[in-house]
Design a protein around this motif. Structure first.
Motif, mmCIF file in Angstrom:
data_model
loop_
_atom_site.group_PDB
_atom_site.id
_atom_site.type_symbol
_atom_site.label_atom_id
_atom_site.label_comp_id
_atom_site.label_asym_id
_atom_site.label_seq_id
_atom_site.Cartn_x
_atom_site.Cartn_y
_atom_site.Cartn_z
ATOM 1 N N GLU A 72 8.206 18.395 43.182
ATOM 2 C CA GLU A 72 9.209 19.377 43.619
ATOM 3 C C GLU A 72 10.543 19.159 42.883
ATOM 4 O O GLU A 72 11.139 20.098 42.356
ATOM 5 C CB GLU A 72 9.424 19.138 45.120
ATOM 6 C CG GLU A 72 9.838 20.300 45.955
ATOM 7 C CD GLU A 72 9.901 19.839 47.426
ATOM 8 O OE1 GLU A 72 11.006 19.530 47.878
ATOM 9 O OE2 GLU A 72 8.838 19.755 48.083
ATOM 10 N N GLU A 73 10.969 17.899 42.842
ATOM 11 C CA GLU A 73 12.256 17.589 42.193
ATOM 12 C C GLU A 73 12.175 17.800 40.675
ATOM 13 O O GLU A 73 13.183 18.160 40.047
ATOM 14 C CB GLU A 73 12.692 16.148 42.507
ATOM 15 C CG GLU A 73 12.864 15.818 43.994
ATOM 16 C CD GLU A 73 13.837 16.722 44.734
ATOM 17 O OE1 GLU A 73 14.629 17.444 44.100
ATOM 18 O OE2 GLU A 73 13.795 16.716 45.981
ATOM 19 N N SER A 74 10.988 17.621 40.091
ATOM 20 C CA SER A 74 10.828 17.885 38.650
ATOM 21 C C SER A 74 11.071 19.354 38.361
ATOM 22 O O SER A 74 11.808 19.711 37.423
ATOM 23 C CB SER A 74 9.409 17.523 38.184
ATOM 24 O OG SER A 74 9.138 16.182 38.403
ATOM 25 N N VAL A 75 10.452 20.212 39.166
ATOM 26 C CA VAL A 75 10.607 21.662 38.963
ATOM 27 C C VAL A 75 12.076 22.059 39.166
ATOM 28 O O VAL A 75 12.637 22.832 38.368
ATOM 29 C CB VAL A 75 9.682 22.446 39.929
ATOM 30 C CG1 VAL A 75 9.983 23.935 39.871
ATOM 31 C CG2 VAL A 75 8.224 22.178 39.586
ATOM 32 N N LEU A 119 15.550 13.605 41.257
ATOM 33 C CA LEU A 119 14.291 13.279 40.566
ATOM 34 C C LEU A 119 14.172 11.775 40.311
ATOM 35 O O LEU A 119 13.126 11.170 40.569
ATOM 36 C CB LEU A 119 14.201 14.072 39.251
ATOM 37 C CG LEU A 119 13.003 13.760 38.358
ATOM 38 C CD1 LEU A 119 11.679 14.021 39.087
ATOM 39 C CD2 LEU A 119 13.070 14.595 37.071
ATOM 40 N N TRP A 120 15.245 11.185 39.801
ATOM 41 C CA TRP A 120 15.225 9.733 39.539
ATOM 42 C C TRP A 120 14.978 8.975 40.842
ATOM 43 O O TRP A 120 14.191 8.036 40.896
ATOM 44 C CB TRP A 120 16.542 9.263 38.913
ATOM 45 C CG TRP A 120 16.721 9.644 37.482
ATOM 46 C CD1 TRP A 120 16.025 10.600 36.777
ATOM 47 C CD2 TRP A 120 17.659 9.087 36.564
ATOM 48 N NE1 TRP A 120 16.495 10.660 35.492
ATOM 49 C CE2 TRP A 120 17.485 9.753 35.327
ATOM 50 C CE3 TRP A 120 18.644 8.109 36.665
ATOM 51 C CZ2 TRP A 120 18.262 9.450 34.198
ATOM 52 C CZ3 TRP A 120 19.418 7.809 35.550
ATOM 53 C CH2 TRP A 120 19.214 8.477 34.325
ATOM 54 N N CYS A 141 26.858 22.008 34.294
ATOM 55 C CA CYS A 141 25.784 21.006 34.449
ATOM 56 C C CYS A 141 25.804 20.284 35.786
ATOM 57 O O CYS A 141 25.052 19.326 35.988
ATOM 58 C CB CYS A 141 25.847 19.991 33.306
ATOM 59 S SG CYS A 141 25.339 20.697 31.732
ATOM 60 N N ASN A 142 26.655 20.727 36.726
ATOM 61 C CA ASN A 142 26.746 20.013 38.006
ATOM 62 C C ASN A 142 25.405 19.971 38.745
ATOM 63 O O ASN A 142 24.982 18.918 39.223
ATOM 64 C CB ASN A 142 27.809 20.647 38.912
ATOM 65 C CG ASN A 142 29.210 20.288 38.445
ATOM 66 O OD1 ASN A 142 29.404 19.247 37.819
ATOM 67 N ND2 ASN A 142 30.171 21.149 38.711
ATOM 68 N N ASP A 143 24.739 21.136 38.858
ATOM 69 C CA ASP A 143 23.446 21.168 39.567
ATOM 70 C C ASP A 143 22.396 20.350 38.822
ATOM 71 O O ASP A 143 21.547 19.707 39.442
ATOM 72 C CB ASP A 143 22.939 22.618 39.710
ATOM 73 C CG ASP A 143 23.684 23.364 40.805
ATOM 74 O OD1 ASP A 143 24.483 22.719 41.520
ATOM 75 O OD2 ASP A 143 23.473 24.584 40.933
ATOM 76 N N LEU A 144 22.479 20.367 37.494
ATOM 77 C CA LEU A 144 21.517 19.598 36.691
ATOM 78 C C LEU A 144 21.649 18.098 36.987
ATOM 79 O O LEU A 144 20.644 17.397 37.168
ATOM 80 C CB LEU A 144 21.737 19.877 35.205
ATOM 81 C CG LEU A 144 20.890 19.039 34.247
ATOM 82 C CD1 LEU A 144 19.399 19.264 34.481
ATOM 83 C CD2 LEU A 144 21.263 19.355 32.798
ATOM 84 N N ILE A 145 22.883 17.623 37.054
ATOM 85 C CA ILE A 145 23.110 16.199 37.354
ATOM 86 C C ILE A 145 22.594 15.874 38.760
ATOM 87 O O ILE A 145 21.905 14.871 38.982
ATOM 88 C CB ILE A 145 24.625 15.849 37.266
ATOM 89 C CG1 ILE A 145 25.167 16.145 35.864
ATOM 90 C CG2 ILE A 145 24.880 14.402 37.663
ATOM 91 C CD1 ILE A 145 24.504 15.406 34.736
ATOM 92 N N TYR A 146 22.894 16.755 39.715
ATOM 93 C CA TYR A 146 22.478 16.558 41.111
ATOM 94 C C TYR A 146 20.944 16.507 41.222
ATOM 95 O O TYR A 146 20.380 15.620 41.861
ATOM 96 C CB TYR A 146 23.045 17.711 41.951
ATOM 97 C CG TYR A 146 22.851 17.569 43.426
ATOM 98 C CD1 TYR A 146 23.793 16.942 44.235
ATOM 99 C CD2 TYR A 146 21.693 18.088 44.031
ATOM 100 C CE1 TYR A 146 23.603 16.830 45.595
ATOM 101 C CE2 TYR A 146 21.491 17.972 45.398
ATOM 102 C CZ TYR A 146 22.450 17.343 46.166
ATOM 103 O OH TYR A 146 22.245 17.228 47.523
ATOM 104 N N LEU A 150 14.546 23.887 36.405
ATOM 105 C CA LEU A 150 15.248 25.155 36.671
ATOM 106 C C LEU A 150 16.765 24.973 36.529
ATOM 107 O O LEU A 150 17.460 25.854 35.996
ATOM 108 C CB LEU A 150 14.895 25.681 38.068
ATOM 109 C CG LEU A 150 13.423 26.079 38.262
ATOM 110 C CD1 LEU A 150 13.159 26.520 39.697
ATOM 111 C CD2 LEU A 150 13.031 27.196 37.290
ATOM 112 N N ALA A 151 17.262 23.806 36.980
ATOM 113 C CA ALA A 151 18.708 23.535 36.856
ATOM 114 C C ALA A 151 19.100 23.417 35.382
ATOM 115 O O ALA A 151 20.199 23.845 34.985
ATOM 116 C CB ALA A 151 19.074 22.264 37.617
#
Ligand SMILES: N=c1c2ncn([C@@H]3O[C@H](COP(=O)(O)OP(=O)(O)OP(=O)(O)O)[C@@H](O)[C@H]3O)c2ncn1[C@@H]1O[C@H](COP(=O)(O)O)[C@@H](O)[C@H]1O
Length: 110
Positions: free
Chosen positions: A42-45, A70-71, A60-65, A49-50
């Motif tokens: 789920e977190e990978s997807v 994911l990590w 890139c805020n959502d991408l970092i979050y 998308l982010a």
């Protein structure tokens, strides 16, 4: 870099003996490996998308979050299978050595 992964790995270990309703990680362990793997998927997807959104918006805020989510869930997966994040860092270090980057970096500093 920092000892964040180490500290988090220690906390994840303590949650193995915690009551399921006492914490999020304890509840994940209790639900089992399939649930943990479901969260990693789920977190990978959500991360992908982010990244697509970030490429369009430049934000890139959502991408970092999402990458942090994911990590984090990947660390829970490793812990559930008895693995410490240091094993992954060691593997990255090994590849760094193989690629010759370590030698180039050392040479550029001398
Ligand atoms: N880094 C994290 C962390 N990142 C994300 N999350 C949780 O991961 C979940 C993200 O999944 P979702 O967005 O799908 O949220 P959800 O709806 O609650 O999840 P589902 O019910 O759908 O499975 C959220 O509940 C977040 O709170 C985390 N929960 C805990 N940690 C770390 O883990 C440590 C131990 O946490 P606890 O076990 O909760 O004490 C904490 O001290 C933190 O340092």
């Amino acid at each position: 870099m920092s000892d964040t992964l180490d500290r988090l790995a220690d906390i994840l270990e303590t949650r193995k003996n915690a009551a399921p309703d006492s914490s999020y990680v304890a509840s994940l362990y209790h639900k089992g490996l399939n649930k943990i793997l479901e969260k990693v998927g789920e977190e990978s997807v959500e991360t992908i998308l982010a990244a697509k959104d970030a490429a369009i918006s430049g934000d890139c805020n959502d991408l970092i979050y999402e990458t942090a989510d994911l990590w984090f869930h990947s660390l829970v997966m490793l812990a559930a299978l008895g693995q410490h994040p240091q094993a992954v860092l060691d593997e990255l270090d090994r590849r760094f050595g193989l690629s010759g980057h370590a030698e180039k970096a050392a040479r550029s500093q001398s």
